[in-house]
Design an enzyme around this catalytic site. Structure first.
Site, mmCIF file in Angstrom:
data_model
loop_
_atom_site.group_PDB
_atom_site.id
_atom_site.type_symbol
_atom_site.label_atom_id
_atom_site.label_comp_id
_atom_site.label_asym_id
_atom_site.label_seq_id
_atom_site.Cartn_x
_atom_site.Cartn_y
_atom_site.Cartn_z
ATOM 1 N N LYS A 80 0.845 -1.200 0.000
ATOM 2 C CA LYS A 80 0.000 0.000 0.000
ATOM 3 C C LYS A 80 0.878 1.248 0.000
ATOM 4 O O LYS A 80 1.917 1.273 0.679
ATOM 5 C CB LYS A 80 -0.906 -0.019 1.234
ATOM 6 C CG LYS A 80 -2.060 0.966 1.211
ATOM 7 C CD LYS A 80 -2.953 0.793 2.447
ATOM 8 C CE LYS A 80 -4.134 1.740 2.460
ATOM 9 N NZ LYS A 80 -4.974 1.551 3.680
ATOM 10 N N SER A 155 -9.984 2.187 2.690
ATOM 11 C CA SER A 155 -9.058 2.907 1.830
ATOM 12 C C SER A 155 -8.164 1.991 0.988
ATOM 13 O O SER A 155 -7.653 2.414 -0.050
ATOM 14 C CB SER A 155 -8.175 3.812 2.684
ATOM 15 O OG SER A 155 -7.324 3.043 3.521
ATOM 16 N N SER A 179 -10.069 -0.363 6.773
ATOM 17 C CA SER A 179 -9.457 -0.177 5.456
ATOM 18 C C SER A 179 -8.824 -1.428 4.862
ATOM 19 O O SER A 179 -8.483 -1.447 3.682
ATOM 20 C CB SER A 179 -8.397 0.929 5.525
ATOM 21 O OG SER A 179 -9.031 2.184 5.542
#
Lengths: 501, 494
Positions: A80, A155, A179
């Site tokens: 990420k 997210s 997330s």
């Protein structure tokens, strides 16, 4: 397309170890698929082709030379883009960091490098991880491989779409309020938020320090366990990291059983507001567990009602302070206004131009919540709710070994559907937020396709702090039962993504 | 307003905030060297320049030093102390928040007795001592104020960012009256002595190791409500602290007496002009949006650790002073003179290096203090060491040079000419100890004042004075006047 990319990580590790596949072949297969599908899915903000292949070649060379290698050596992974990497730009999904190449690697990235896992690239996210859909990424949303008109969750939608779309076998996510787990649920993948402190946050660009936790994104429970065992452990650079070992998640995943397990259904998270198909799948999962010898108990967590309210005070408060460092002085974007600007005006202009609307919204909320005269009413009260939620969990775990709920109220929604309604967007995290507030671990496992839209849904398992092993043991057992019913992995139901669709 | 008149009309209340920079090897929250005098921005890392993703970790040694300071000030030590974030934007503050202790300081509720030059002793209550990190150092280029406003650009040195500080805050100090300025300076001197004795700070004020913010307010006698205070920031010498407090008392008294009001604000001290000037307005409601630092776990020193530190505390400054006065057999007046001149440490070291206490005292509180004052310098600014003074005192004691030459040598040391023995040798300053040479000079002088010998024989020994003077002049001062006198008397009685 090579079918290789669709195999589970655990199988790929065996193929690498036996020499049936080289790491370069495997890495290249994923890079090819990324090249083909990333223009559509936008899972990756940056692809690390050269570095990934270099690591792969190094692994192959060592393996050929008979050198001892770490277990997952040669297995590619996606990271990420809110974790710092010295060999790739790190943006956190924000314009304010565009082009920034960090001077140091996050601890988790360092561990991946030590494990000699080729890092394929950096995955998309809502700006600074603020969002549930990736629609707040400054670099455009990622798409859900199940239906490219829909969100991949957020997210960590870049990581979930990469893993669900077979662009990576594993990915790193971060979970502040869901997330990792929400994207997992809506993309038919597995996502784990470990106990707070299990994985070092050093090098994770902070959203809310007391809630953030890094965890694995995978296509099944064992794969998640493989990654967990690499990234978990004490780090002197993170004062909040746990000094004690939580044991091997791989062993837990391999030894799981539901026999005699007390499964607590959280009353407050089992009915209202949930999509009927999601609710039905949840009930089917419960039945499966009962058949396998589990006992279902109902538990009540009355304070969960206040979780979202408390979360949306604590998170913005901490975020408003964490994001203060983005001021143009030492790194990142600098906007110099016309005339003879003062440092204050340069800082203001940079933040005005560099931050997106959701980030600004939360900075303003947080700044207000911490203001003198409001602190006790807002931040102070929210912290009290946090204590109450921890007590609810403690009481519930007296009665149950794990707690369960649907991971999210709905399946993946369409782009734009909730963009103009922040409160509706915030409600996606209703089931996942309590674990962040309490610091306890949670996992989301695919539990079927909802009848009304044929899209994946997830079931969330929650365990007491430091009992992450339970999630892997019970999660793997449930996963096995479900795959028996389906006759294949859930991800195998996903339609083939067509490039240029 | 005239100081005496100001005190007649108003009661003075002071409060002191002293920042002590700890001399730990590494910074408060990272592993960078704690040495901000190095090449700018060399002792920095992702943590102390606040790069995204970096996290702090507390320096254990800094915690132990803070506990030691707390205990030396008679404070309680918090079993569970937290750090907080003090949020404000400033370019020297890498994270745009300072990690500091707010509502849970590591040490609180202490007291310290402070003796002022008059001999009076005041008890100062300590509210708290807390840990925090220093900010970077800004240098403003262009403009003429040296401030950020009006500068063309500014340079930041983050070597200082994250340097561990302990801030010691007093409760309001009442009742010192006219001695408030002296008390302020004596208090800071005591803090310096304590942290130096503890070995936790280099304690050099001129380098900013110890910095003082002086809060002053006044109120009409008998009024219960405290007056509005001003906070004069970063006053960096003991002399300036005393002058600052005195100036603020007079300034505020003047304003109030003329029907004005005091503005709550920070002020800056101007050493050259001897005045303070307004800084920025400050209200109690300055909103720093404090909240507990979520990246750090609470600091929880064990009872064992606290007791271990307590047991290793050095002698208290007051006890040490009592001991030294006894060892040196100084009168109260003599000893106070030493303490007030600020040369206690130097004197102790000078004696340790072999000087007699009285001689050491005379050099430090006499000639050296005079030269320092004349240059407006602080003790520690002077380039003379206790070894130099011990050497000087020994040279005089042994008769190799006399007092007058001694003063000349001292001046030369201060000018950087080397150590006393070298200066004496280089310049041929050793007294003429050859009696033959002295006798020749005496005979020459006597030839011009033939009646002197007769007078001496009549018992008028003071008559020798004029001959001694002539001899000293002839010898360029490099003679032992005592020996010259002896030789003259010998000659008279021969």
């Amino acid at each position: 397309m090579s079918e290789l990319v669709k195999r589970n990580a655990s199988e790929l590790v065996e193929l690498l170890q036996s020499g049936e596949v080289t790491s370069v072949e495997l890495t290249q297969a994923f890079l090819d698929r990324i090249e083909k599908l990333n223009p559509l899915l936008n899972s990756f903000l940056h692809v690390n082709t050269k570095e990934a292949l270099a690591t792969a070649a190094e692994v192959d060379r060592k393996r050929a030379a008979g050198e001892k290698l770490p277990k997952l050596a040669g297995l590619p992974i996606a990271v990420k883009d809110n974790l710092t990497t010295t060999d790739a730009p790190t943006t956190a999904g924000s314009k304010i960091l565009e082009g920034w190449i960090p001077q140091y690697d996050a601890t988790v990235v360092k561990l991946l490098r030590e494990e000699m896992m080729p890092i394929l690239g950096k995955t998309n996210l809502d700006e600074f991880a603020m969002g549930s859909s990736t629609e707040f990424s400054a670099y455009g949303p990622s798409r859900n491989p199940w239906d490219t008109d829909r969100i991949p969750g957020g997210s960590g939608g870049g990581s979930s779409s990469a893993v669900a779309g077979f662009l990576a076998p594993l990915a790193i996510g971060s979970d502040t309020g869901g997330s990792i787990r929400f994207p997992a649920a809506v993309t038919g993948t597995v996502g784990v938020k470990p106990t707070y402190g299990a994985v070092s946050r050093y090098g994770l660009i902070a959203l809310a320090s007391s809630l953030d936790q890094i965890g694995p994104v995978a296509r099944n429970v064992l794969d998640a366990a493989l990654l967990s065992d690499v990234i978990t452990g004490y780090d002197k650079h993170d004062s909040t990291s746990l000094p004690e070992s939580l044991g091997s998640m791989v062993e837990a995943a391999k030894s799981g059983s539901l026999k005699g397990v007390r499964v607590g259904v959280i009353k407050e998270l089992s009915g209202e507001g949930f999509q009927p198909g999601v609710k039905a799948l949840f009930n089917e999962s419960l039945e499966l567990m009962v058949k396998a010898g589990a006992e279902i108990v109902e538990v009540s967590c009355p304070s969960f009602e206040y979780a979202i309210a408390a979360y949306y005070l604590i998170l913005p408060a901490e975020a408003s302070s964490n994001l203060a460092k983005f001021d143009s002085v030492r790194f990142g974007m600098r906007v110099t206004p016309e005339g003879n600007p003062t440092i204050e005006r340069v800082m203001a202009a940079t933040r005005e131009a560099g931050f997106g609307p959701e980030v600004k919204r939360r900075i303003i909320l947080g700044t207000y919540a911490l203001s003198s005269g409001y602190y006790d009413a807002y931040y102070g009260s929210a912290q009290k709710v946090r204590t109450l939620i921890q007590r609810d969990f403690a009481a519930a775990f007296e009665k149950a070994d794990v707690l369960v709920s649907p991971t999210a109220p709905t399946t993946a929604f369409k782009f734009g559907e909730k963009l103009e309604d922040p409160l509706a967007m915030y409600l996606n995290d209703i089931a996942t937020i309590p674990a962040n507030l309490a610091g306890t671990p949670g996992i989301s496992i695919p539990n079927g396709l909802a009848s009304e839209d044929g899209l994946p849904s997830g079931i969330q398992l929650l365990a007491p702090a430091r009992e992450d092993k339970r999630l892997y043991a019970i999660g793997a057992a449930l996963e096995a039962l479900q795959e028996d019913v389906w006759g294949k992995r859930m991800i195998d139901f996903a339609p083939e993504v067509k490039a240029g669709a | 307003m005239n100081y005496e008149l100001a005190l007649e009309k108003f009661e003075v209340v002071i409060g002191l905030e002293v920042h002590v920079e700890l001399n730990t090897n590494t910074k408060m929250f990272c592993g960078c060297r704690n040495d901000f005098g190095d090449e700018p921005n060399t002792n920095v890392c992702p943590i102390c320049i606040g790069l995204p993703g970096s996290l702090p970790a507390v320096n254990r040694k800094a915690v132990e030093s803070s506990i030691a300071i707390g205990l030396a000030l008679g404070c309680e030590i918090a079993p569970n102390g937290r750090f907080s974030r003090k949020n404000y934007f400033y370019p020297d503050l890498a994270k745009n928040f300072q990690t500091s202790q707010y509502d849970e300081p590591i040490a609180f509720e202490g007291t310290i007795d402070i003796e002022v030059p008059s001999g009076a002793v005041y008890t100062v209550d300590i509210e708290r001592a807390h840990m925090e990190e220093d900010a970077g150092k800004l240098t403003h280029i262009g403009g003429n104020t040296g401030r950020i406003q009006g500068a063309e650009y500014s340079l930041v040195d983050y070597n200082r960012a994250g340097v561990p500080l302990v801030e010691i805050v007093t409760k309001p100090v009442f009742g010192a009256g006219a001695e408030a300025p002296e008390l302020a300076a004596a208090y800071v001197r005591s803090i310096r002595e304590i942290v130096k004795a503890l070995g936790v700070s280099d304690a050099r004020m001129e380098r900013g190791n110890v910095r003082c913010d002086a809060n002053v307010s006044i109120r009409p006698h008998g009024q219960e409500k405290l007056g509005t205070r001003t906070e004069t920031k970063n006053v960096n010498s003991l002399r300036s602290i005393e002058r600052t407090v005195r100036y603020e008392i007079q300034r505020q008294a003047h304003i109030l007496a003329n029907g004005g009001t005091i503005t709550q604000e920070t002020r800056h001290w101007h050493e050259d002009r001897g005045i303070t000037s307004a800084g920025r307005p400050k209200s109690d409601a300055d909103d720093y949006r404090y909240f507990p630092e979520p990246d750090l776990v609470p600091v929880q020193p064990s009872k064992e650790l606290i007791e271990q530190i307590r047991a290793s505390l050095p002698e208290k400054p007051a006890d040490r002073r009592k001991r030294l006065q006894g060892e040196w057999s100084f009168s109260d007046l003599e000893f106070r003179d030493v303490v007030n001149s600020g040369f206690l440490d130097e004197l102790e070291e000078t004696v340790a290096k072999g000087a007699k206490p009285q001689a050491a005292r005379k050099w430090w509180t006499g000639e050296i203090a005079r030269l320092a004052n004349a240059d407006g310098k602080d003790v520690s600014d002077l380039s003379i060491t206790p070894s130099d003074v011990a050497e000087l005192a020994t040279l005089v004691e042994s008769g190799k040079i006399n007092d007058r030459i001694g003063r000349e040598v001292l001046q030369a040391v201060l000018e950087g000419a080397g150590n006393p023995a070298k200066i004496v040798a280089d310049r041929g300053l050793e007294v003429v100890s050859d009696d033959g040479a002295l006798m020749a000079a005496i005979d020459e002088a006597l030839a011009k004042q033939p009646d002197v010998l007769e007078k001496i024989r009549e018992g008028k020994l003071q008559a020798a004075g004029s001959v001694i003077g002539a001899v000293m002049q002839a010898m360029n001062g490099q003679a032992d006047a005592g020996r010259v006198r002896e030789l003259i008397i010998e000659r008279a009685n021969a």
